[in-house]
Design an enzyme around this catalytic site. Structure first.
Site, PDB file in Angstrom:
ATOM      1  N   SER A 148      11.515 -15.165   9.464  1.00 57.83           N
ATOM      2  CA  SER A 148      10.797 -14.008   9.499  1.00 57.83           C
ATOM      3  C   SER A 148       9.250 -14.360   9.858  1.00 57.83           C
ATOM      4  O   SER A 148       9.143 -14.712  10.909  1.00 57.83           O
ATOM      5  CB  SER A 148      10.902 -13.371   7.835  1.00 57.83           C
ATOM      6  OG  SER A 148      10.416 -11.850   8.102  1.00 57.83           O
ATOM      7  N   LYS A 200      -1.630   9.173  -3.250  1.00 57.95           N
ATOM      8  CA  LYS A 200      -2.366   8.166  -4.042  1.00 57.95           C
ATOM      9  C   LYS A 200      -1.439   7.488  -4.790  1.00 57.95           C
ATOM     10  O   LYS A 200      -1.684   6.328  -5.004  1.00 57.95           O
ATOM     11  CB  LYS A 200      -3.417   8.837  -4.912  1.00 57.95           C
ATOM     12  CG  LYS A 200      -4.400   7.570  -5.373  1.00 57.95           C
ATOM     13  CD  LYS A 200      -4.894   6.652  -4.307  1.00 57.95           C
ATOM     14  CE  LYS A 200      -5.985   5.596  -4.676  1.00 57.95           C
ATOM     15  NZ  LYS A 200      -6.126   4.649  -3.612  1.00 57.95           N
TER      16      LYS A 200
END
Length: 316
Positions: A148, A200
Site C-alpha cells: 500500500s 460535522k
C-alpha cells in the site's frame, strides 16, 4: 521542682532532642537525594550528547570515504510522528544524493503502508532528487513487506528488488471505524451530539449511518484510489502487466510481483550495492532520532492519541 513534674520535664527535653535529630536526619537525606539526582542528571546529559553526536556521525563519515552506496531505511508504518515520516526519510534522501561519493542510493522498505499524504511526499522527493542528480540511480529493496503506502513510495524508484517471499502490492485505500449504536441501545445509553453543519458529525461511530455520508466517503476513497493507481502506472510504465485484480487491494509474493511487473528482480541491499550499483561499501544515511527527539515524539504521540479521530484514511 516536684518529683511529679521531673519525669515530665525529662520526657519533654528528650522529645525535643529526638525531633531535632530527626529533622537534621531528614535534611541530610534530602540533600543526599538532591546530589544523587544532580549527578544522575549530569551523567544522563553527557551520555545524551555522546549518543546525539554518534547519531549524526553516519553522514559525516560518508564524506571521508571513497565511492559508496547510500542506504536509507524506511521501516514501519508511514505516518507523521513515526520514525517513517516524510520529513525524516526525505532528509536522508537529500543527504545521500548530495554526497559527492554516492554512486547509487538504496531505499530499503519494510512497511505495511500508512498515510497517503506522507507516502506521496516521499514519492515526490524521490522524483525531485532523481531529476537533480540524473547520474545517481535510486533502487528500492523490499524486505518482508512493501504494501500500500510503502508501494506508493517504491514506484518512484528506478527499479524495485524483492525477495521471492516478500509481500508486495495492496494497491487500495481504506477508511475504517466501528459502530456502537446497537450496544448503546442495549445499555440504555443516549448519544447527545450537537453540531453546526449538517455533516460535522461525519460518520460518527455512535450515531446511525447516514447513506449520504457513506456515499460521500466512498467517492472520496475512490478519488484517492485513482491517485494511487495513476502513481503506480506512471512509475512502473510498460513494465506493469495489468490484470483486473491488480488494483483491487490484493497483495502478492515477491516472486509473483516480478511476474506482474510490480517489481524488477530479486536481491538484498548487499546484492544490489555490489552487483547493480557496483559500489560494495554501504553507508547508512538514515536519520536517527536523538534522545530529546524520541522523548518529545513519545509525549506528542500520547497526546495525539487522545485527540485522534475514530476514522482515519490510510493506504494499508
Amino acid at each position: 521542682m516536684s518529683e511529679q513534674n521531673e519525669p515530665q520535664w525529662e520526657r519533654q527535653t528528650l522529645e525535643k532532642v529526638l525531633m531535632t535529630a530527626l529533622k537534621e536526619q531528614r535534611k541530610g537525606r534530602n540533600w543526599s537525594i538532591f546530589f544523587r539526582f544532580a549527578g544522575l542528571t549530569w551523567l544522563f546529559l553527557v551520555l545524551a550528547i555522546i549518543v546525539t553526536w554518534r547519531s549524526h556521525d553516519g553522514a559525516e563519515t560518508a564524506k571521508t570515504l571513497g565511492p559508496h552506496t547510500a542506504l536509507i531505511d524506511l521501516d514501519g508504518v508511514i505516518a507523521a510522528g513515526s520514525p517513517a515520516n516524510a520529513d525524516t526519510i526525505n532528509e536522508g534522501l537529500r543527504n545521500a544524493f548530495k554526497d559527492k561519493n554516492t554512486k547509487g542510493v538504496i531505499l530499503r522498505i519494510n512497511s505495511p503502508g500508512g498515510s497517503p499524504v506522507q507516502a506521496g511526499q516521499i514519492n515526490d522527493e524521490i522524483k525531485r532528487q532523481r531529476k537533480l542528480h540524473p547520474d545517481i540511480p535510486l533502487y528500492v529493496v523490499v524486505e518482508d513487506i512493501c504494501a500500500s503506502g510503502g508501494y506508493y513510495v517504491a514506484v518512484a524508484a528506478d527499479k524495485i528488488f524483492v525477495d521471492k517471499a516478500s509481500l508486495i502490492g495492496s494497491i487500495g485505500v481504506l477508511m475504517d471505524g466501528f459502530g456502537f449504536t446497537g450496544t448503546m441501545e442495549k445499555l440504555g445509553i443516549e448519544r447527545r451530539l450537537l453540531t453546526a453543519g449538517d455533516n460535522k458529525g461525519f460518520l460518527d461511530p455512535f450515531s446511525p449511518q447516514s447513506p449520504e455520508q457513506v456515499e460521500f466517503a466512498k467517492q472520496m476513497l475512490g478519488e484517492v484510489h485513482q491517485q494511487f493507481i495513476d502513481v503506480v502506472r506512471k512509475g512502473r510504465g510498460k513494465r506493469l502487466k495489468e490484470s483486473p485484480d491488480m488494483f483491487s487491494g490484493l497483495i502478492w509474493s515477491g516472486e509473483r510481483g516480478v511476474q506482474l511487473g510490480l517489481a524488477d528482480g530479486f536481491g538484498s541491499a548487499d546484492v544490489v550495492a555490489r552487483d547493480v550499483i557496483k559500489a560494495e561499501d554501504i553507508v547508512d544515511f538514515t536519520p536517527r532520532e536523538d534522545w530529546a527527539q524520541r522523548f518529545a515524539r513519545s509525549i506528542g504521540a500520547e497526546a495525539g492519541a487522545k485527540l485522534a479521530s475514530s476514522l482515519q484514511l490510510s493506504l494499508k
